[in-house]
Design an enzyme around this catalytic site. Structure first.
Site, PDB file in Angstrom:
ATOM      1  CB  SER A   1       2.661   0.044   4.368  1.00 17.10           C
ATOM      2  OG  SER A   1       1.862   0.959   3.715  1.00 17.10           O
TER       3      SER A   1
ATOM      4  CG  HIS B   1       2.185   3.599   7.792  1.00 19.08           C
ATOM      5  ND1 HIS B   1       1.058   3.596   8.568  1.00 19.08           N
ATOM      6  CD2 HIS B   1       1.838   2.995   6.640  1.00 19.08           C
ATOM      7  CE1 HIS B   1       0.063   3.035   7.891  1.00 19.08           C
ATOM      8  NE2 HIS B   1       0.517   2.653   6.711  1.00 19.08           N
TER       9      HIS B   1
ATOM     10  CG  ASN C   1      -4.912  -6.545   8.765  1.00 19.00           C
ATOM     11  OD1 ASN C   1      -4.947  -7.463   7.946  1.00 19.00           O
ATOM     12  ND2 ASN C   1      -5.936  -5.743   8.979  1.00 19.00           N
TER      13      ASN C   1
ATOM     14  N   GLY D   1       0.860  -0.138   1.103  1.00 20.19           N
ATOM     15  CA  GLY D   1       0.361  -1.498   0.892  1.00 20.19           C
ATOM     16  C   GLY D   1      -0.891  -1.533   0.013  1.00 20.19           C
ATOM     17  CB  THR D   2      -3.920   0.627  -0.112  1.00 24.84           C
ATOM     18  OG1 THR D   2      -4.179   0.462   1.282  1.00 24.84           O
ATOM     19  CG2 THR D   2      -5.229   0.683  -0.867  1.00 24.84           C
TER      20      THR D   2
ATOM     21  CB  CYS E   1     -17.939   1.604  11.874  1.00 28.96           C
ATOM     22  SG  CYS E   1     -19.420   2.228  12.608  1.00 28.96           S
TER      23      CYS E   1
ATOM     24  CD  GLN F   1       0.090  -5.096  10.133  1.00 27.58           C
ATOM     25  OE1 GLN F   1       0.984  -4.907  10.981  1.00 27.58           O
ATOM     26  NE2 GLN F   1      -0.799  -4.176   9.838  1.00 27.58           N
TER      27      GLN F   1
HETATM   28  N1  PMP Z   1      -2.220  -4.937   3.990  1.00 29.32           N
HETATM   29  C1  PMP Z   1      -2.209  -5.143   5.313  1.00 29.32           C
HETATM   30  C2  PMP Z   1      -2.032  -6.536   5.836  1.00 29.32           C
HETATM   31  C3  PMP Z   1      -2.320  -4.063   6.197  1.00 29.32           C
HETATM   32  O1  PMP Z   1      -2.302  -4.276   7.513  1.00 29.32           O
HETATM   33  C4  PMP Z   1      -2.476  -2.760   5.655  1.00 29.32           C
HETATM   34  C5  PMP Z   1      -2.649  -1.573   6.589  1.00 29.32           C
HETATM   35  N2  PMP Z   1      -3.646  -1.706   7.520  1.00 29.32           N
HETATM   36  C6  PMP Z   1      -2.475  -2.606   4.263  1.00 29.32           C
HETATM   37  C7  PMP Z   1      -2.346  -3.716   3.462  1.00 29.32           C
HETATM   38  C8  PMP Z   1      -2.623  -1.250   3.632  1.00 29.32           C
HETATM   39  O2  PMP Z   1      -1.538  -0.428   3.940  1.00 29.32           O
HETATM   40  P1  PMP Z   1      -1.652   1.141   3.736  1.00 29.32           P
HETATM   41  O3  PMP Z   1      -2.874   1.586   4.469  1.00 29.32           O
HETATM   42  O4  PMP Z   1      -0.400   1.680   4.306  1.00 29.32           O
HETATM   43  O5  PMP Z   1      -1.786   1.386   2.283  1.00 29.32           O
END
Ligand code: PMP
Length: 396
Positions: free
Chosen positions: A211, A213, A163, A85-86, A335, A191
């Site tokens: 993503s 996972h 999220n 996702g990032t 944090c 999500q």
């Molecule tokens: N977008 C959202 C809404 C997420 O919850 C996350 C993961 N926490 C990400 C993007 C990023 O996904 P990843 O860490 O698998 O790259």
């Protein structure tokens, strides 16, 4: 879920905790592991190679692409495999926005940092408009209407479900306000994919990030779905992914993503039913604990997510207490060195900073049971009972 001591994974021997942090990462579905293993154990060719090993790898990658397309009802040509996702969010904002045009990008105050940080960079070149949310963590379409209809934006990117809170955004209503000929519409659906049905065509979404996972697939793989050519690339030096993302494909993990997408499509109803039951039981039992509260409770939320606070328990203290007792949950606060900041999502909802620092998120998955919910509630009740009586009374 109880982690067992697998032959070669001694590090998991001590992990006898109940895992309740599926929005952070969900354990792989056993069928996903089975699908990946042959690609790790046997020679896997480079999908760009012409020999039989390469052709086999190519065919596996393309089958996975088709699975993603079926799950999301989009064209398989639009699926760009990324590291998650990032990267997908970064590729969208760095690769598909025209910085030479001074037309705004619309997003919201409750996005994931992988949208917020690239938006900060974009804001140096063009106007960025962040839609606020209401006290329930939801963007109000009536409030957003004027901004959206007068902004002449080139891109609107809205998180589908947050999220932290799990609150689902009114995407359909927001998309209807956009001039489709002039504005690209993207959603960070990380999500939502695999938890709720999602039809990109029906939603009229041009682009989407997710993503693997988060839907019981492997970590480090995901996709940006978009049927356009990027203006700029994040990775260059290869023709992979239709020249949109250079570098040899991570074949085994793409296979895992494909399998997770297939299972998500086939098991969606059953999954939603199970998760909703856990969430409902948890929230009804939590309501009986004096002073507890759930953020965004009145909004439509993901079936697996409850973001809550107990009185007088700082989120991190509560997490550590729960961790010691064998429950893995997550806090919503970030944090930064020694200072703990309240979650930007709760701040956008107008939640008092002290209360926001008490926030803890439970996110259920398919392996969780009602018995585990009961055990968690008993532990929370026990922790509240430990508070001095005078404090408990004030909290009520
Ligand atoms: N977008 C959202 C809404 C997420 O919850 C996350 C993961 N926490 C990400 C993007 C990023 O996904 P990843 O860490 O698998 O790259």
């Amino acid at each position: 879920m109880r982690m067992t001591c697998a032959r070669s994974s001694l590090i998991f021997c001590n992990l006898m905790a109940v895992y309740l942090d599926h929005n952070a990462s969900s354990p792989m579905h056993p069928e996903v592991v089975d699908a990946i293993l042959p690609f790790l154990q046997n020679p896997t060719g480079n999908p760009s190679s012409l020999h039989s090993f390469g052709r086999m790898a190519r065919s596996a990658v393309e089958s996975a692409r088709n699975e993603v397309a079926q799950l999301l009802n989009c064209s398989s040509n639009a699926v760009i495999f990324t590291s998650g996702g990032t990267e997908s969010n970064n590729l969208l904002l760095k690769g598909f926005v025209d910085k030479s045009e001074n037309r705004p990008v619309i997003s919201s105050e409750i996005e994931h940092p992988s949208i917020i940080e690239p938006l900060k960079q974009l804001a140096q070149a063009l106007p960025v408009i962040l839609l606020p949310c209401n006290a329930q963590g939801q963007i109000d379409p009536e409030q957003a209407a004027e901004v959206i209809s007068t902004a002449d934006a080139q891109l609107m990117s809205i998180i589908y479900a947050n999220n932290e809170t799990g609150v689902i955004q009114p995407l359909e209503a927001l998309i209807d306000m956009v001039d489709r000929d002039r504005c690209l519409v993207h959603s960070d659906a990380t999500q939502v994919v695999g938890k709720l049905p999602l039809d990109m065509n029906q939603l009229k979404l041009d682009a989407l990030s997710f993503s693997a996972h988060k839907l019981q697939g492997p970590q480090g793989i995901g996709a940006l779905v978009i049927d356009r050519k990027p203006r700029e690339l994040l990775h260059s030096g290869g023709e992979q992914e239709n020249r949109k993302r250079a570098g040899t494909e991570n074949v085994a993990m793409i296979v895992g993503l494909g399998k997770a997408a297939q299972l998500a499509r086939l098991e969606l109803d059953q999954k939603k039913h199970h998760l909703l039951q856990l969430q409902q039981v948890f929230e009804s039992r939590l309501a009986a604990i004096p002073g507890s509260q759930v953020f965004g409770q009145k909004a439509t939320r993901l079936p697996n997510t409850t973001y809550f606070a107990l009185p007088y328990y700082h989120g991190e203290t509560l997490l550590m207490e729960l961790d010691r007792a064998g429950f893995a949950l997550s806090s919503g606060s970030a944090c930064h060195s020694e200072v703990t900041l309240p979650s930007h999502v709760l701040s956008a909802m107008g939640v008092d900073a002290n209360l926001a620092l008490n926030a803890v998120r439970v996110s259920f998955g398919m392996s969780n049971t009602l018995q585990e919910v009961e055990m968690l509630i008993n532990k929370l009740q026990e922790l509240v009972n430990k508070l001095p009586a005078v404090i408990r009374q004030v909290a009520v």
